[in-house]
Design an enzyme around this catalytic site. Structure first.
Site, PDB file in Angstrom:
ATOM      1  N   HIS A 128      -9.533   6.377  -1.822  1.00 31.31           N
ATOM      2  CA  HIS A 128      -9.513   5.694  -0.514  1.00 31.31           C
ATOM      3  C   HIS A 128     -10.675   4.703  -0.394  1.00 31.31           C
ATOM      4  CE1 HIS A 128      -7.499   9.633   1.001  1.00 31.31           C
ATOM      5  NE2 HIS A 128      -6.556   8.754   0.670  1.00 31.31           N
TER       6      HIS A 128
ATOM      7  N   ARG B 146      -2.177  -1.610  -4.021  1.00 32.70           N
ATOM      8  CA  ARG B 146      -3.174  -0.547  -4.003  1.00 32.70           C
ATOM      9  C   ARG B 146      -2.821   0.447  -5.109  1.00 32.70           C
ATOM     10  NH1 ARG B 146      -2.939   4.901  -0.607  1.00 32.70           N
ATOM     11  NH2 ARG B 146      -5.029   5.703  -1.021  1.00 32.70           N
TER      12      ARG B 146
ATOM     13  N   ASN C 293       0.856  -1.183   0.000  1.00 33.10           N
ATOM     14  CA  ASN C 293       0.000   0.000   0.000  1.00 33.10           C
ATOM     15  C   ASN C 293       0.892   1.234   0.000  1.00 33.10           C
ATOM     16  OD1 ASN C 293      -1.770   2.096   0.536  1.00 33.10           O
ATOM     17  ND2 ASN C 293      -2.880   1.021   2.154  1.00 33.10           N
TER      18      ASN C 293
ATOM     19  N   GLU D 259      -6.829  -1.752   4.985  1.00 33.33           N
ATOM     20  CA  GLU D 259      -6.870  -1.848   3.534  1.00 33.33           C
ATOM     21  C   GLU D 259      -6.106  -3.076   3.056  1.00 33.33           C
ATOM     22  OE1 GLU D 259      -6.620   2.560   1.836  1.00 33.33           O
ATOM     23  OE2 GLU D 259      -5.407   2.305   3.632  1.00 33.33           O
TER      24      GLU D 259
ATOM     25  N   ARG E 240      -2.022  19.042   0.157  1.00 32.39           N
ATOM     26  CA  ARG E 240      -3.032  19.362  -0.849  1.00 32.39           C
ATOM     27  C   ARG E 240      -4.073  20.319  -0.295  1.00 32.39           C
ATOM     28  NH1 ARG E 240      -4.209  13.254  -2.346  1.00 32.39           N
ATOM     29  NH2 ARG E 240      -2.772  12.883  -0.629  1.00 32.39           N
TER      30      ARG E 240
END
Length: 395
Positions: free
Chosen positions: A180, A91, A8, A382, A239
């Site tokens: 996500h 991922r 990931n 995840e 961001r």
């Protein structure tokens, strides 16, 4: 039994787990964080053994090679030969309109992931680098891509369309894709287990270096803060999140910025970094505690943006059963959770300060007893979700 290595690659971190499937036994796990900094850290755990080392980690290639070195270490490793790994689940953040399902990676797939760099410049490049390094180190393993955009395919047209000419949707597929998704899917399912009901209205809040928030109704994503690319919505590490488009036009037309320079600024130099000079929330919270007003304001802005989305999604779903905090910041920052939940009584959010202050890796409820809306902290996994989908591709 098959060994699945899950990689990931985030914008500044690389998480990994080696999982034996279908038993879901985690043989080894770890994290390489602060990638790109001289203060990078490599964490590795296998059974009762664990270690953490501080070292410069230049990029994701260096990070993955460090992971592999630990996995194959004669003393602390868990495999002796790369051939012991049957598949590697990667991922991948942006699948565009091409990838809506998990897929075995070949040259064509890698080429498409590269084409999508412009839509996820912080993520798709390290995602592809992870794939290329894994192919080199584990040539016999099947490489599988699991896309963040997949969970959000259920967002209805009223929420995933932009109010721009139809031809830009019809011909260029410009729409909300969302990100996500693997994390939001995992934690929403866990929240429903805790609630004992699949017919729920949830807001899942994924807070890391990248942040997003999702409205999940009856197990399906119905709205999401990130859109065509992963820069919209909440304030993130570097961001900007939501910004008036007029600011972009002004920067180009009156301040002399090129479009590329504006994109670089919004992706790499804005967010908490632009507001404070720090991109890591731990540093910002520490500075805020010491009286740094810029850091205090940045935290207030961060929490305020999250609160607005929670309120908007509760309105869109006409109800709210639970708010779920997850990912590195969501799971570990009692400060952000407290600031988000403060003065949200109208929506039924009542935070238990004592429960909120407890550090734990377990799924837990942190609302006051009797509150109409539950507040959960659910560590995302995840990697397990990716391992399941990767294992399915071996059948």
């Amino acid at each position: 039994m098959k060994n699945i290595l899950v990689i990931n690659s985030g914008s500044s971190s690389l998480k990994f787990q080696l999982i034996s499937m279908p038993s879901e036994e985690v043989l080894a796990s770890g994290l390489v964080e602060r990638i790109g900094l001289d203060t990078g850290k490599v964490h590795y755990k296998s059974g009762s053994f664990s270690t953490s080392e501080e070292m410069p980690v230049k990029d994701h290639s260096v990070a993955l090679k460090e992971v592999t070195k630990h996995l194959m270490d004669p003393e602390k490793g868990v495999i002796k030969d790369p051939a012991e790994i049957a598949a590697i689940g990667h991922r991948v953040v942006h699948g565009g309109a091409t990838f809506s399902d998990t897929i075995v990676i070949d040259e064509k797939v890698k080429g498409k992931i590269k084409e999508l760099f412009s839509l996820a410049p912080l993520h798709n490049p390290p995602n592809l680098k992870g794939i290329e390094v894994a192919e080199e180190i584990f040539p016999q393993a099947k490489q599988v891509g699991v896309f963040d955009t997949a969970f959000h395919q259920s967002i209805p047209s009223r929420a995933n369309r932009y109010a721009i000419p139809n031809e830009l949707f019809d011909k260029e597929q410009i729409q909300v894709y969302g990100f996500h998704g693997t994390s939001h899917k995992y934690v929403s399912e866990k929240a429903n287990e805790l609630l004992g009901d699949d017919n729920t209205k949830l807001v899942t809040v994924h807070l890391g270096n990248g942040c997003s928030i999702t409205a999940v109704e009856n197990g399906k994503s119905v709205d999401h803060s990130l859109g065509f690319g992963p820069v919209n919505g909440l304030i993130m590490g570097t961001r900007s999140g939501d910004i008036d488009q007029s600011v972009i036009f002004y920067m180009i037309e009156h301040l002399g910025y090129t479009a590329k320079e504006v994109s670089d600024l919004l992706h790499h130099k804005s967010g908490m970094l632009g507001l404070t000079g720090y991109s890591d929330l731990r540093d910002i919270e520490e500075q805020a505690e010491m009286g740094n007003r810029q850091c205090q304001l940045a935290l207030e802005m961060n929490a305020y943006r999250i609160k607005k989305y929670i309120g908007g999604y509760a309105a869109a779903m006409n109800g709210l059963d639970a708010v779920v905090f997850t990912a590195g910041i969501g799971e570990n920052s009692d400060v952000i959770r407290r600031m988000v939940c403060k003065n949200m009584d109208y929506l039924g959010l009542k935070l238990d300060e004592q429960k909120n202050s407890v550090r734990s890796k377990e799924n837990r409820k942190i609302n006051k007893e009797g509150a109409s809306v539950k507040i959960f902290v659910i560590p995302t996994n995840e990697e397990l979700e990716i391992a399941k989908q990767t294992f399915d591709m071996l059948a």
